[in-house]
Design a protein around this motif. Sequence first.
Motif, PDB file in Angstrom:
ATOM      1  N   LEU A 162       0.798  -1.225   0.000  1.00 15.75           N
ATOM      2  CA  LEU A 162       0.000   0.000   0.000  1.00 15.75           C
ATOM      3  C   LEU A 162       0.830   1.275   0.000  1.00 15.75           C
ATOM      4  CD1 LEU A 162      -2.589  -1.278   2.597  1.00 15.75           C
ATOM      5  CD2 LEU A 162      -3.068  -0.851   0.179  1.00 15.75           C
ATOM      6  N   ASP A 163       2.020   1.230   0.604  1.00 12.58           N
ATOM      7  CA  ASP A 163       2.838   2.431   0.683  1.00 12.58           C
ATOM      8  C   ASP A 163       3.949   2.459  -0.366  1.00 12.58           C
ATOM      9  OD1 ASP A 163       4.291   0.361   1.710  1.00 12.58           O
ATOM     10  OD2 ASP A 163       4.930   1.394   3.546  1.00 12.58           O
ATOM     11  N   ALA A 164       3.927   1.521  -1.316  1.00 11.27           N
ATOM     12  CA  ALA A 164       4.957   1.477  -2.348  1.00 11.27           C
ATOM     13  C   ALA A 164       4.806   2.666  -3.297  1.00 11.27           C
ATOM     14  CB  ALA A 164       4.869   0.173  -3.131  1.00 11.27           C
ATOM     15  N   PRO A 165       5.909   3.253  -3.749  1.00  8.27           N
ATOM     16  CA  PRO A 165       5.831   4.412  -4.642  1.00  8.27           C
ATOM     17  C   PRO A 165       5.210   4.097  -6.001  1.00  8.27           C
ATOM     18  CG  PRO A 165       8.096   3.640  -4.416  1.00  8.27           C
ATOM     19  CD  PRO A 165       7.303   2.918  -3.381  1.00  8.27           C
ATOM     20  N   ASP A 166       5.226   2.818  -6.389  1.00  7.94           N
ATOM     21  CA  ASP A 166       4.667   2.455  -7.690  1.00  7.94           C
ATOM     22  C   ASP A 166       3.268   1.839  -7.580  1.00  7.94           C
ATOM     23  OD1 ASP A 166       5.465   0.154  -6.449  1.00  7.94           O
ATOM     24  OD2 ASP A 166       6.808  -0.534  -8.036  1.00  7.94           O
ATOM     25  N   PHE A 167       2.583   2.105  -6.477  1.00 13.61           N
ATOM     26  CA  PHE A 167       1.251   1.538  -6.247  1.00 13.61           C
ATOM     27  C   PHE A 167       0.279   1.916  -7.362  1.00 13.61           C
ATOM     28  CE2 PHE A 167      -3.049   1.638  -4.486  1.00 13.61           C
ATOM     29  CZ  PHE A 167      -3.140   0.400  -3.872  1.00 13.61           C
ATOM     30  N   TYR A 168       0.173   3.198  -7.658  1.00 15.06           N
ATOM     31  CA  TYR A 168      -0.774   3.645  -8.680  1.00 15.06           C
ATOM     32  C   TYR A 168      -0.309   3.266 -10.081  1.00 15.06           C
ATOM     33  CZ  TYR A 168      -3.438   6.245  -5.207  1.00 15.06           C
ATOM     34  OH  TYR A 168      -4.212   6.589  -4.129  1.00 15.06           O
ATOM     35  N   SER A 169       1.002   3.255 -10.292  1.00 17.24           N
ATOM     36  CA  SER A 169       1.521   2.860 -11.605  1.00 17.24           C
ATOM     37  C   SER A 169       1.116   1.418 -11.909  1.00 17.24           C
ATOM     38  CB  SER A 169       3.049   2.986 -11.631  1.00 17.24           C
ATOM     39  OG  SER A 169       3.450   4.327 -11.460  1.00 17.24           O
ATOM     40  N   PHE A 170       1.220   0.560 -10.901  1.00 16.84           N
ATOM     41  CA  PHE A 170       0.844  -0.838 -11.093  1.00 16.84           C
ATOM     42  C   PHE A 170      -0.660  -0.967 -11.274  1.00 16.84           C
ATOM     43  CE2 PHE A 170      -0.215  -5.138  -9.623  1.00 16.84           C
ATOM     44  CZ  PHE A 170       0.616  -5.886 -10.450  1.00 16.84           C
ATOM     45  N   MET A 171      -1.417  -0.179 -10.529  1.00 13.20           N
ATOM     46  CA  MET A 171      -2.875  -0.227 -10.649  1.00 13.20           C
ATOM     47  C   MET A 171      -3.307   0.065 -12.082  1.00 13.20           C
ATOM     48  SD  MET A 171      -5.724   1.968  -8.545  1.00 13.20           S
ATOM     49  CE  MET A 171      -5.426   1.086  -7.014  1.00 13.20           C
ATOM     50  N   VAL A 172      -2.727   1.107 -12.678  1.00 11.06           N
ATOM     51  CA  VAL A 172      -3.061   1.463 -14.049  1.00 11.06           C
ATOM     52  C   VAL A 172      -2.530   0.407 -15.019  1.00 11.06           C
ATOM     53  CG1 VAL A 172      -2.642   3.145 -15.884  1.00 11.06           C
ATOM     54  CG2 VAL A 172      -3.229   3.933 -13.594  1.00 11.06           C
ATOM     55  N   ALA A 173      -1.310  -0.086 -14.761  1.00  9.59           N
ATOM     56  CA  ALA A 173      -0.731  -1.118 -15.620  1.00  9.59           C
ATOM     57  C   ALA A 173      -1.616  -2.361 -15.671  1.00  9.59           C
ATOM     58  CB  ALA A 173       0.669  -1.490 -15.127  1.00  9.59           C
ATOM     59  N   MET A 174      -2.151  -2.769 -14.523  1.00  5.47           N
ATOM     60  CA  MET A 174      -3.000  -3.952 -14.486  1.00  5.47           C
ATOM     61  C   MET A 174      -4.307  -3.741 -15.236  1.00  5.47           C
ATOM     62  SD  MET A 174      -1.919  -6.770 -13.303  1.00  5.47           S
ATOM     63  CE  MET A 174      -3.503  -7.584 -13.095  1.00  5.47           C
ATOM     64  N   ARG A 175      -4.802  -2.523 -15.248  1.00  9.52           N
ATOM     65  CA  ARG A 175      -6.032  -2.250 -15.998  1.00  9.52           C
ATOM     66  C   ARG A 175      -5.780  -2.324 -17.501  1.00  9.52           C
ATOM     67  NH1 ARG A 175     -10.429   0.781 -13.292  1.00  9.52           N
ATOM     68  NH2 ARG A 175     -10.177   0.428 -11.061  1.00  9.52           N
ATOM     69  N   ILE A 176      -4.617  -1.854 -17.923  1.00  9.84           N
ATOM     70  CA  ILE A 176      -4.279  -1.970 -19.339  1.00  9.84           C
ATOM     71  C   ILE A 176      -4.087  -3.436 -19.700  1.00  9.84           C
ATOM     72  CG2 ILE A 176      -2.660  -1.334 -21.158  1.00  9.84           C
ATOM     73  CD1 ILE A 176      -1.906   1.134 -19.502  1.00  9.84           C
ATOM     74  N   PHE A 177      -3.383  -4.165 -18.822  1.00  9.69           N
ATOM     75  CA  PHE A 177      -3.153  -5.585 -19.079  1.00  9.69           C
ATOM     76  C   PHE A 177      -4.482  -6.341 -19.118  1.00  9.69           C
ATOM     77  CE2 PHE A 177      -2.359  -9.966 -17.729  1.00  9.69           C
ATOM     78  CZ  PHE A 177      -1.457 -10.350 -18.712  1.00  9.69           C
ATOM     79  N   ALA A 178      -5.429  -5.953 -18.283  1.00  7.83           N
ATOM     80  CA  ALA A 178      -6.742  -6.619 -18.274  1.00  7.83           C
ATOM     81  C   ALA A 178      -7.404  -6.503 -19.645  1.00  7.83           C
ATOM     82  CB  ALA A 178      -7.629  -6.012 -17.198  1.00  7.83           C
TER      83      ALA A 178
END
Length: 444
Positions: free
Chosen positions: A272-288
């Motif tokens: 939750l406190d990782a600096p790339d939290f939101y980057s991964f969130m968006v990446a997973m939506r693109i991958f989906a």
Amino acid sequence: MKKNKLMLLFIAAISIIKPAFAQNKAYETTVDGVKVIVQPSGNDIVEIQTVIKGGLQNYPADKMGIESLAMTALTECGTVNHAKNSFKDALDKVSAELSGSTNKDYAVIRMNCIKTDFDAVWKLYTEAITQPRFDTVEFKRIKQDAINSLKETEGEPDAAIDKFANKVAFAGRDYAKDPQGTQAIIEKLTAKETKTYYQSILTRSRMVIVVVADLDKAVIESKVKEMLSVIKPGTPYTLKKSFFRIYNNTFSSESRDLATNYVEGVTSGPQLDAPDFYSFMVAMRIFANRHFLDVRTKNGLSYAPQAWFSTGTTSVAKFAVSTTQPDKYIAVFDKLVDSTKNHGFTAAELADMKVTFLTGFYYKNETNFAQASSIAANEVLHDDWKRSLTLIDNIKKITIEDANTAFRNYIGNTVWVYQGDTKKVNPVLFTNGTIKRADNPVGQ
């Protein structure tokens, strides 16, 4: 030129989004040791959510479901001053809502009413929280309702495979538990035991209160102070968070007589406190989107393939399909992940997902209930309720390099589970994939 055009379109789209939070400025105050977060609503609806932290961390595996039953009992078993029917009648007269629920990380007791009815409904709300009756007859009823719900869920293959995935992937961790419990456990729980459990977690040290309403600060503080006066302080409490990492691909299966076969995979995601939290969130939506295109549109392997980022005190990425050809699916999946890691996402995909993500977020958060839920989740999970107000800034600053790096760092060794005809699947194909696995994700 094309990239610049996409960015201009993104900026234009963002500029017309009108955040649901764009009312008077939100603030926080502390009442008798409890943080109270207030978001003025700009309307006549009052939504209040009292959060009790802990969720699955509050009870052992052999008591799964006890918190869910307790939360339901608060508004379904009456109070010291009101039997269940008179309690419900009082709410119905003013079309107000009171309910309790729980998830993996925290429980919520909420009220929703018209501002003019606030005083009357708050009194009932306070009674439900501080003076629940846990009537044995009504408790027996809600136990049976819970058991019926579990039976119904067990008959839903999508829900069953996810439960199986959690049980296998999180073995030895709190997330292996099911907040709704099992039939065997629920049947043994008594009203007295459940009430005792509820009283043990009802402490100011575990509480956060979120108010989305146009109410004077003095009124809010006065009402909350009165309610808290009969709630014990409790010892300091911190919600435990952990990183999920798998060092080898694994495969577990259950033979089930189903119309098709179900596959689900669980792998790493940022804390939750990782600096790339939101980057991964968006990446997973693109991958989906890519996952859906490859699995369904191009190969016809599944009607509704899914890929998502499941966030919480232990955050993970998940993939799921129902398919008659599980071996072909894993081949397509491995090839897609390899391709994504090697070539990355495109600027067009990122620009489009930013607009889609933010538009969807603000659309969903138009109601007082949704706003309160977002604030509560960010406060409990991220220790920062203001993230619900600054999401647009966090998403806008994500670069294509951020998204690609986050995906490469976390998507790796996977826990695969399978339910269906075990003769139709080759476990070796799931455990000997050729994906380059991430050993040491950044930001952890």
